[in-house]
Design a protein around this motif. Structure first.
Motif, PDB file in Angstrom:
ATOM      1  N   GLU A 238       0.853  -1.316   0.099  1.00 34.15           N
ATOM      2  CA  GLU A 238      -0.118   0.068  -0.088  1.00 34.15           C
ATOM      3  C   GLU A 238       0.880   1.308  -0.047  1.00 34.15           C
ATOM      4  OE1 GLU A 238      -2.417  -0.109   3.594  1.00 34.15           O
ATOM      5  OE2 GLU A 238      -3.494  -2.155   2.804  1.00 34.15           O
ATOM      6  N   GLN A 239       0.511   2.235  -0.690  1.00 31.56           N
ATOM      7  CA  GLN A 239       1.242   3.510  -0.764  1.00 31.56           C
ATOM      8  C   GLN A 239       1.085   4.239   0.461  1.00 31.56           C
ATOM      9  OE1 GLN A 239       3.342   5.267  -3.008  1.00 31.56           O
ATOM     10  NE2 GLN A 239       3.595   3.259  -3.696  1.00 31.56           N
TER      11      GLN A 239
ATOM     12  N   PHE B 211      10.730   7.082   0.020  1.00 28.66           N
ATOM     13  CA  PHE B 211      11.244   6.225   1.065  1.00 28.66           C
ATOM     14  C   PHE B 211      12.749   5.834   0.963  1.00 28.66           C
ATOM     15  CE2 PHE B 211      12.448   2.863   3.958  1.00 28.66           C
ATOM     16  CZ  PHE B 211      12.120   3.511   5.083  1.00 28.66           C
ATOM     17  N   HIS B 212      12.765   5.317  -0.114  1.00 30.43           N
ATOM     18  CA  HIS B 212      13.908   4.829  -0.854  1.00 30.43           C
ATOM     19  C   HIS B 212      14.934   5.756  -0.973  1.00 30.43           C
ATOM     20  CE1 HIS B 212      12.675   0.533  -0.709  1.00 30.43           C
ATOM     21  NE2 HIS B 212      11.561   0.852  -1.471  1.00 30.43           N
ATOM     22  N   GLN B 213      14.712   6.949  -1.668  1.00 26.98           N
ATOM     23  CA  GLN B 213      15.303   7.891  -2.065  1.00 26.98           C
ATOM     24  C   GLN B 213      16.016   8.546  -0.961  1.00 26.98           C
ATOM     25  OE1 GLN B 213      13.752  10.524  -4.899  1.00 26.98           O
ATOM     26  NE2 GLN B 213      13.962   8.911  -6.487  1.00 26.98           N
TER      27      GLN B 213
ATOM     28  N   GLN C 248       3.255   6.974   5.321  1.00 27.76           N
ATOM     29  CA  GLN C 248       3.249   7.190   6.859  1.00 27.76           C
ATOM     30  C   GLN C 248       4.713   6.799   7.138  1.00 27.76           C
ATOM     31  OE1 GLN C 248       0.368   8.826   7.039  1.00 27.76           O
ATOM     32  NE2 GLN C 248       0.507   8.105   9.099  1.00 27.76           N
ATOM     33  N   LEU C 249       5.216   6.074   6.788  1.00 28.35           N
ATOM     34  CA  LEU C 249       6.830   5.717   6.992  1.00 28.35           C
ATOM     35  C   LEU C 249       7.370   6.882   6.816  1.00 28.35           C
ATOM     36  CD1 LEU C 249       6.931   1.959   5.728  1.00 28.35           C
ATOM     37  CD2 LEU C 249       7.516   2.536   8.011  1.00 28.35           C
ATOM     38  N   CYS C 250       7.302   7.517   5.559  1.00 27.58           N
ATOM     39  CA  CYS C 250       8.123   8.727   5.524  1.00 27.58           C
ATOM     40  C   CYS C 250       7.998   9.866   6.443  1.00 27.58           C
ATOM     41  CB  CYS C 250       7.848   9.228   3.941  1.00 27.58           C
ATOM     42  SG  CYS C 250       8.512   8.174   2.507  1.00 27.58           S
ATOM     43  N   LYS C 251       6.779   9.955   6.653  1.00 24.57           N
ATOM     44  CA  LYS C 251       6.392  11.004   7.779  1.00 24.57           C
ATOM     45  C   LYS C 251       6.877  10.706   8.912  1.00 24.57           C
ATOM     46  CE  LYS C 251       2.269  12.965   5.310  1.00 24.57           C
ATOM     47  NZ  LYS C 251       0.928  13.516   5.756  1.00 24.57           N
ATOM     48  N   TYR C 252       6.909   9.457   9.391  1.00 24.47           N
ATOM     49  CA  TYR C 252       7.432   8.954  10.840  1.00 24.47           C
ATOM     50  C   TYR C 252       9.014   9.299  10.681  1.00 24.47           C
ATOM     51  CZ  TYR C 252       7.756   6.108  15.139  1.00 24.47           C
ATOM     52  OH  TYR C 252       8.133   5.609  16.212  1.00 24.47           O
TER      53      TYR C 252
END
Length: 121
Positions: free
Chosen positions: A77-78, A117-119, A83-87
């Motif tokens: 899921e995008q 996220f990967h970048q 959420q991972l990026c924001k966290y």
């Protein structure tokens, strides 16, 4: 099955301890499944998502997806990547990436949060 990277290389072991302690508290609070052995996959999807959001090592995220189908479906899921990026990353880091990189979008023009996220990692 081998030990998760956080356990085998002893890096960020305090995070693993915190996660397990929090999981134990949650399991006690929501202990309504009766008696018998409990599995991680018995947890509600919302709690599994919270566990994923707290993993800081990309390898741990990928390993969790390989270990459990429910975790893989959440990682597809995008929303979870956003959420991972924001966290894990600050607004300044996100702004910098968007200002300096052009390949953060899908062909239909939406932000590809997994790519972001990967970048950033």
């Amino acid at each position: 099955m081998s030990a998760p990277p956080v356990a085998s290389n002893q890096q960020n072991i305090h995070i693993l301890h915190t996660l397990l302690y929090d999981l134990k508290k949650i399991m006690k609070k929501y202990y309504c499944w009766g008696h018998g052995s409990k599995r991680l996959t018995d947890l509600p999807e919302e709690l599994i998502r919270e566990i994923l959001l707290r993993l800081t090592d990309y390898k741990d995220l990928m390993n969790s997806g390989e270990a459990y189908n429910i975790m893989q479906s959440l990682l597809d899921e995008q929303h979870i990547w956003r959420q991972l990026c924001k966290y894990h990353y600050s607004r300044a880091q996100l702004r910098w990436l968007f200002a300096n990189t052009t390949n953060t979008c899908t062909p239909d023009g939406k932000v590809d949060w997994e790519q972001v996220f990967h970048q950033l990692r």
